[in-house]
Write a protein that holds these residues in place. Structure first.
Motif, mmCIF file in Angstrom:
data_model
loop_
_atom_site.group_PDB
_atom_site.id
_atom_site.type_symbol
_atom_site.label_atom_id
_atom_site.label_comp_id
_atom_site.label_asym_id
_atom_site.label_seq_id
_atom_site.Cartn_x
_atom_site.Cartn_y
_atom_site.Cartn_z
ATOM 1 N N LYS A 22 -19.527 8.795 -6.958
ATOM 2 C CA LYS A 22 -18.233 9.229 -6.271
ATOM 3 C C LYS A 22 -16.777 8.898 -6.895
ATOM 4 N N ASN A 23 -16.743 7.595 -7.182
ATOM 5 C CA ASN A 23 -15.261 7.403 -7.641
ATOM 6 C C ASN A 23 -15.156 7.880 -9.143
ATOM 7 N N ARG A 123 -3.069 -1.967 0.102
ATOM 8 C CA ARG A 123 -3.375 -0.907 -0.801
ATOM 9 C C ARG A 123 -2.073 0.138 -0.973
ATOM 10 N N PRO A 124 -1.047 -0.442 -1.417
ATOM 11 C CA PRO A 124 0.283 0.425 -1.774
ATOM 12 C C PRO A 124 -0.017 1.338 -3.014
ATOM 13 N N VAL A 125 0.707 2.202 -3.241
ATOM 14 C CA VAL A 125 0.549 2.828 -4.557
ATOM 15 C C VAL A 125 2.122 2.859 -5.406
ATOM 16 N N ASP A 126 2.564 1.681 -5.175
ATOM 17 C CA ASP A 126 3.999 1.565 -5.902
ATOM 18 C C ASP A 126 3.823 1.739 -7.442
ATOM 19 N N LEU A 127 2.690 1.179 -7.775
ATOM 20 C CA LEU A 127 2.468 1.153 -9.386
ATOM 21 C C LEU A 127 2.510 2.532 -9.712
ATOM 22 N N HIS A 128 1.901 3.565 -8.995
ATOM 23 C CA HIS A 128 1.547 4.658 -9.573
ATOM 24 C C HIS A 128 3.021 5.524 -9.816
ATOM 25 N N THR A 165 -4.816 -1.325 -12.023
ATOM 26 C CA THR A 165 -4.970 -0.542 -10.927
ATOM 27 C C THR A 165 -5.996 0.698 -11.496
ATOM 28 N N VAL A 166 -7.108 0.956 -10.673
ATOM 29 C CA VAL A 166 -7.929 1.829 -11.337
ATOM 30 C C VAL A 166 -7.262 3.253 -10.896
ATOM 31 N N GLY A 167 -6.892 3.585 -9.555
ATOM 32 C CA GLY A 167 -6.342 4.989 -9.504
ATOM 33 C C GLY A 167 -5.005 5.242 -9.885
ATOM 34 N N ASP A 308 -16.453 -3.594 -5.138
ATOM 35 C CA ASP A 308 -17.225 -2.517 -4.376
ATOM 36 C C ASP A 308 -18.790 -2.977 -3.985
ATOM 37 N N ILE A 330 -9.559 -9.058 -5.219
ATOM 38 C CA ILE A 330 -9.027 -7.529 -5.599
ATOM 39 C C ILE A 330 -8.281 -7.103 -4.310
ATOM 40 N N PHE A 331 -9.057 -7.113 -3.072
ATOM 41 C CA PHE A 331 -8.397 -6.950 -1.676
ATOM 42 C C PHE A 331 -8.231 -8.040 -0.902
ATOM 43 N N ARG A 334 -11.348 -8.045 2.413
ATOM 44 C CA ARG A 334 -12.390 -7.304 2.335
ATOM 45 C C ARG A 334 -13.712 -8.157 2.899
ATOM 46 N N ARG A 374 -18.420 0.125 2.064
ATOM 47 C CA ARG A 374 -19.342 -0.967 1.480
ATOM 48 C C ARG A 374 -19.726 -2.196 2.662
HETATM 49 C C1 EPZ Z 1 -10.662 2.116 -6.448
HETATM 50 O O1 EPZ Z 1 -9.495 1.994 -5.377
HETATM 51 C C2 EPZ Z 1 -11.812 2.512 -5.964
HETATM 52 N N1 EPZ Z 1 -11.631 3.987 -5.094
HETATM 53 C C3 EPZ Z 1 -12.203 1.482 -4.954
HETATM 54 O O2 EPZ Z 1 -13.451 1.993 -4.165
HETATM 55 C C4 EPZ Z 1 -12.248 0.204 -5.489
HETATM 56 O O3 EPZ Z 1 -12.563 -0.616 -4.788
HETATM 57 C C5 EPZ Z 1 -11.162 -0.185 -6.438
HETATM 58 O O4 EPZ Z 1 -10.770 0.953 -7.346
HETATM 59 C C6 EPZ Z 1 -11.091 -1.416 -7.181
HETATM 60 O O5 EPZ Z 1 -12.184 -1.457 -8.211
HETATM 61 C C7 EPZ Z 1 -11.872 4.935 -5.903
HETATM 62 O O6 EPZ Z 1 -11.933 4.818 -7.108
HETATM 63 C C8 EPZ Z 1 -11.405 6.310 -5.157
HETATM 64 P P1 EPZ Z 1 -6.787 -0.044 -7.428
HETATM 65 P P2 EPZ Z 1 -8.089 2.111 -6.201
HETATM 66 O O7 EPZ Z 1 -5.680 0.815 -7.333
HETATM 67 O O8 EPZ Z 1 -7.615 2.880 -7.098
HETATM 68 C C9 EPZ Z 1 -3.255 -3.079 -5.487
HETATM 69 C C10 EPZ Z 1 -15.036 2.196 -2.376
HETATM 70 O O9 EPZ Z 1 -15.549 1.679 -1.709
HETATM 71 N N2 EPZ Z 1 -2.435 -2.001 -5.893
HETATM 72 O O10 EPZ Z 1 -7.628 -0.605 -8.784
HETATM 73 O O11 EPZ Z 1 -7.238 2.405 -4.750
HETATM 74 C C11 EPZ Z 1 -4.440 -2.834 -4.324
HETATM 75 O O12 EPZ Z 1 -3.910 -3.103 -3.058
HETATM 76 C C12 EPZ Z 1 -13.564 2.093 -2.751
HETATM 77 O O13 EPZ Z 1 -15.753 3.103 -3.012
HETATM 78 C C13 EPZ Z 1 -1.197 -2.138 -5.750
HETATM 79 O O14 EPZ Z 1 -0.644 -3.482 -5.221
HETATM 80 O O15 EPZ Z 1 -7.969 0.518 -6.329
HETATM 81 C C14 EPZ Z 1 -5.511 -3.638 -4.720
HETATM 82 O O16 EPZ Z 1 -5.336 -4.785 -4.266
HETATM 83 C C15 EPZ Z 1 -13.052 1.080 -1.890
HETATM 84 N N3 EPZ Z 1 -0.200 -1.134 -5.955
HETATM 85 C C16 EPZ Z 1 -5.453 -3.760 -6.207
HETATM 86 O O17 EPZ Z 1 -4.130 -3.404 -6.795
HETATM 87 C C17 EPZ Z 1 -0.800 -0.032 -6.750
HETATM 88 O O18 EPZ Z 1 0.254 0.849 -6.896
HETATM 89 C C18 EPZ Z 1 -6.504 -2.715 -6.863
HETATM 90 O O19 EPZ Z 1 -6.138 -1.368 -6.423
HETATM 91 C C19 EPZ Z 1 -2.124 0.249 -6.819
HETATM 92 C C20 EPZ Z 1 -2.937 -0.888 -6.502
#
Ligand code: EPZ
Length: 421
Positions: A22-23, A123-128, A165-167, A308, A330-331, A334, A374
């Protein structure tokens, strides 16, 4: 709302097919916005989040053709007319934010609802956003939306993510593929889903080196083209069913599962006393001898232990001999499954980001519910091993990421059914 009812205590034996990740599929689908030509994805899982992404892309004007038998989707972005990802879709699925980079790179503008916090953290998106600004985008936040535009093309930049950050890595990788000049993404996420996206972008004509490492070099091209890509097997689905086999003292072949992307989870399973064997068509998981042993777990970015899989592993360790410490790095929120596992008789103490799990001899079935994907599946796993009947409520969480979960488990002897409302 549907429930899942499980009568525990049946060791699982047989085979479980593992689907596409999925991811990995979510960013790959967003990549269809990068080209007017057709991107075909094979091995697409049929889960709610994938349907939500397909709806979002359709709303933006991507034409999709699904082939249920081949489990593939062909997406053509020659008539994309919309660049807004509305609140109603983004609030249901945070991964919608992955359309931001592609839309901005190809059309010079994007309006994406700002994802709010969710059950597992803020879960902010500030880094994007910071990275896209470094590439020349102007970004404003107004009315709950990210409003981004760029005059001309995005420009290559040196992006150093302060934390992984993955996303964020995926969004910037897609944006950089069509940017002018070279982008370096340092401290990039190395998750197999990021690698899968990079390989697909390459097949579409992107110029990327360093794939699989923490530094990606992307030389932007003027246009991307059509490609067909096979989605990697889901390592989290693999790990989840591996725990199902282990927690029930069963013996299950996880068909199409891969060892390489799951080393941290399999390593912990082996240390806990579970047999993990690679075969020609998958991975065999067996626990024949006595109780699981306690092991410590710390979630980390790949190749560390995946966040996850933390909830599922906790369910397993509630029945281990001895104590285990589970640390979630990571979170920040959770451990939502903990109060529910306690209701089933587990002995768990949470101290900040760590949980001490003292193994008990048995769990007992109970009605339970959880607030994310999860966490919900960890309760299904606990229910498979518990004495008596467990009812897991809010099944829609499970449906976001697990395809035919009750059929797959029932085929291996689990007593499990979906109870419609
Ligand atoms: C991906 O989420 C996955 N989702 C998540 O899976 C997974 O838990 C996560 O990566 C970590 O492996 C998808 O791939 C669709 P991150 P993502 O950006 O990309 C912080 C599941 O159950 N952060 O790596 O959103 C954030 O808050 C899901 O399938 C910032 O502070 O995760 C977190 O604490 C849940 N600013 C950490 O970084 C940002 O701009 C990692 O987040 C981005 C992230």
């Amino acid at each position: 709302m549907d429930r899942i009812r499980i009568t525990g205590g049946r060791p699982l034996t047989g085979e479980i097919p593992i689907g596409g990740a999925k991811n990995a599929a979510l960013p790959l689908m967003a990549a269809s916005l990068l080209t007017p030509e057709t991107l075909t994805l094979v091995n697409l899982p049929s889960v709610a989040d994938i349907h939500a992404m397909a709806n979002l892309l359709a709303e933006l004007g991507v034409k999709t053709e699904k082939d249920a038998d081949a489990r593939s989707i062909a997406m053509t972005g020659d008539a994309v007319s919309e660049t807004t990802a509305p609140y109603d879709i983004v609030r249901k699925m945070r991964a919608s934010v992955l359309v931001l980079g592609p839309l901005l790179a190809r059309f010079g503008k994007a309006r994406v609802s700002l994802p709010g916090g969710c059950a597992i953290g803020t879960r902010p998106v500030d880094l994007h956003l910071k990275a896209l600004e470094q590439m020349g985008a102007t970004i404003e936040l107004a009315g709950g939306y990210i409003d981004a535009h760029v005059d001309g093309r995005l420009k290559g930049a040196h992006i150093l993510f302060p934390s992984i950050t993955v996303g964020g890595t995926e969004n910037i990788l897609m944006a950089a593929a069509l940017a002018e000049g070279e982008t370096v993404i340092a401290n990039a996420a190395r998750e197999p889903e990021v690698t899968d996206l990079a390989c697909c972008l390459q097949a579409m004509g992107a110029q990327i080196t360093g794939i699989g490492s923490d530094t990606l070099h992307v030389t932007g091209v003027d246009a991307l083209k059509s490609a067909t890509h096979n989605i990697v097997p889901d390592r989290i689905e693999t790990g989840t069913y591996a725990v199902a086999a282990a927690i029930t003292g069963g013996d299950v072949l996880l068909k199409h599962a891969e060892m390489a992307s799951n080393e941290a989870v399999f390593g912990h399973l082996m240390r806990a006393g579970v047999d993990v064997t690679e075969t020609d068509d998958g991975i065999r998981i067996a626990r024949k001898n006595g109780r699981i042993r306690g092991v410590d777990v710390m979630t980390e970015p790949y190749p560390g232990f995946p966040t996850d899989m933390q909830a599922q592993f906790m369910a397993l360790l509630t029945l281990a001999e001895g104590a285990s410490m589970i640390t979630e790095s990571i979170f920040e929120n959770r451990f939502m499954h903990v109060p529910e596992l306690l209701r089933m008789g587990a002995d768990i103490n949470v101290h900040g980001a760590s949980a001490i799990v003292r193994g008990v001899k048995k769990l007992s079935g109970a009605p339970v519910m959880a607030t994310d994907l999860r966490a919900s599946v960890s309760l299904v796993l606990a229910g498979l091993a518990a004495d008596g009947v467990t009812e897991v409520n809010r099944v829609y969480h499970l449906d976001r990421g697990y395809e035919c979960i009750e059929q797959k488990l029932a085929a291996c002897g689990a007593e499990i059914e979906r109870v419609p409302e």
